[in-house]
Design a protein around this motif. Structure first.
Motif, mmCIF file in Angstrom:
data_model
loop_
_atom_site.group_PDB
_atom_site.id
_atom_site.type_symbol
_atom_site.label_atom_id
_atom_site.label_comp_id
_atom_site.label_asym_id
_atom_site.label_seq_id
_atom_site.Cartn_x
_atom_site.Cartn_y
_atom_site.Cartn_z
ATOM 1 N N LYS A 290 0.829 -1.200 0.000
ATOM 2 C CA LYS A 290 0.000 0.000 0.000
ATOM 3 C C LYS A 290 0.869 1.259 0.000
ATOM 4 O O LYS A 290 1.745 1.423 0.849
ATOM 5 C CB LYS A 290 -0.916 0.017 1.225
ATOM 6 C CG LYS A 290 -1.860 1.215 1.286
ATOM 7 C CD LYS A 290 -2.802 1.117 2.476
ATOM 8 C CE LYS A 290 -3.760 2.297 2.512
ATOM 9 N NZ LYS A 290 -4.680 2.231 3.674
ATOM 10 N N GLY A 291 0.604 2.129 -0.961
ATOM 11 C CA GLY A 291 1.225 3.448 -0.961
ATOM 12 C C GLY A 291 2.703 3.468 -1.249
ATOM 13 O O GLY A 291 3.393 4.435 -0.921
ATOM 14 N N ASP A 315 -2.990 1.579 -4.238
ATOM 15 C CA ASP A 315 -2.441 2.944 -4.300
ATOM 16 C C ASP A 315 -0.924 2.966 -4.458
ATOM 17 O O ASP A 315 -0.243 3.837 -3.904
ATOM 18 C CB ASP A 315 -2.840 3.745 -3.057
ATOM 19 C CG ASP A 315 -4.343 3.895 -2.916
ATOM 20 O OD1 ASP A 315 -5.019 3.947 -3.960
ATOM 21 O OD2 ASP A 315 -4.838 3.945 -1.776
#
Length: 392
Positions: A290-291, A315
């Motif tokens: 994530k991210g 993401d």
């Protein structure tokens, strides 16, 4: 007011009414904070002849509250620590009385946010070689201004809750055995945290390096703010529920091919989540990415087909980057299935894959049906965990 029955203009009488007091909405303030309260007080008869009485009516005692004859009061909240309790409240009351003896009161409740116990833990200075089997306590912070090394034949055990902080450019070198196992308590993780000593840079310590002959056993561990969080440089690693966050590289398997089995870990806001060079029947499954700028900066090829399945990619700037087209030289060599990509649109998924995907035969990628959506976090440490707030 002027008192009941006092003379009014034109020979009439004025009926005294009590003052009106408003301390405003309840507040939330941090542990040990200084608080200043200014009451809104109104009186139709004698606004300049009122008396004021402040008192605490509930909660742990504040300090410095005096009974000044004023609508303004200042005091310091008690210090409340997370390891002792959750948020606590204090309630104060202001009573205002007019010259005729009529009074009114209002109360305000202040919620105290507990502060971390971490700054008040014992700090133990460490560094250099660990010469015998050693256990580090879970209620301490271990700080190193130099490299920490675990020589061959030596075992370092770190208890749940411990924090290990290393200075700029320093690393933990594992030639022996590192055992760092956090625990779950009442449904909440109590991990072991490897992080930096705050300095000029946030990404300044060098991470954990497991060298040939060494082994690291990591469970419920946070590795953060490192140049390379965990470097598998010839040694072995067993890990699960490890949170790699805010590193330049989270996990690097080195420059030689290795058989990799990696599951139930979280890679959060790293520049590169994983740099992996695989061989054999490697498998990467049930991880959360994530991210990250790159989830896999290099997902490099194997001499046999390998599986990447049941991961959640959310993401990220890129999911897979392979620098050489011959990283994948067998059709369908990289089998990516039942992953959640944030979309079922294959065109959008393909945009998350660079370089090696120029030859679509080399990766077998299928979108995940919406019904098979993978959770945004696995059982373990939540992404964004802050040890100085979240450790008990």
């Amino acid at each position: 007011g002027s008192g009941a029955g006092g003379s009014g203009i034109g020979g009439g009488s004025t009926i005294n009414t009590p003052p009106r007091v408003d301390l405003g909405a309840d507040l939330t303030r941090r542990s040990g904070a200084y608080v200043s309260l200014l009451a809104d007080v109104q009186d139709d008869q004698s606004p300049f002849s009122l008396t004021y009485h402040w008192e605490q009516v509930d909660g742990p005692a504040v300090s410095g509250l005096d009974d000044d004859d004023s609508e303004l009061a200042g005091f310091t909240l008690p210090r409340i620590f997370k390891r002792d309790s959750g948020p606590q409240t204090v309630t104060l009351r202001l009573t205002v009385t007019d010259p005729g003896g009529l009074s009114a009161s209002d109360e305000i409740t202040i919620t105290i946010e507990p502060e971390s116990s971490a700054p008040y833990r014992e700090r133990v200075q460490v560094g250099g070689p660990i010469t015998q089997d050693t256990t580090w306590s879970g209620d301490k912070i271990y700080e190193a201004q130099d490299n920490i090394s675990i020589p061959a034949g030596v075992k370092l055990t770190i208890e749940a809750g411990a924090v290990v902080r290393l200075a700029d450019g320093k690393k933990l070198l594992v030639d022996g055995e590192l055992v760092a196992n956090g625990v779950m308590k009442d449904g909440e993780p109590i991990p072991i945290v490897f992080t930096n000593i705050p300095g000029s840079l946030d990404l300044d310590w060098d991470g954990i390096e497991v060298r040939s002959g060494g082994h690291a056993d990591l469970l419920l561990v946070v590795i953060e703010k490192a140049l390379t969080g965990l470097y598998m440089n010839g040694g072995g690693v067993t890990m699960g529920n490890v949170l790699f966050q805010n590193n330049i590289v989270g996990f690097d398997t080195g420059v030689t091919k290795k058989q990799v089995s990696m599951a139930y870990n979280t890679f959060y806001q790293n520049f590169e989540g994983v740099d992996v060079y695989m061989t054999g029947t490697s498998v990467i499954h049930h991880n959360l990415f994530k991210g990250n700028d790159y989830a896999f900066f290099e997902l490099s090829g194997s001499d046999q087909p390998f599986d990447v399945h049941d991961n959640n990619f959310v993401d990220n700037g890129h999911v897979i980057t392979a620098r050489e087209i011959n990283d994948f030289y067998l059709p369908g060599q990289a089998r990516l299935y039942n992953n959640w990509w944030g979309t079922t649109d294959m065109t959008a998924i393909e945009r998350l894959i660079t370089d090696a995907y120029d030859d679509p035969r080399l990766m077998d990628i299928s979108p995940t049906p919406a019904s098979a959506y993978i959770p945004t976090a696995w059982a373990g440490i939540p992404a964004g965990f802050q040890w100085y707030n979240d450790l008990p």
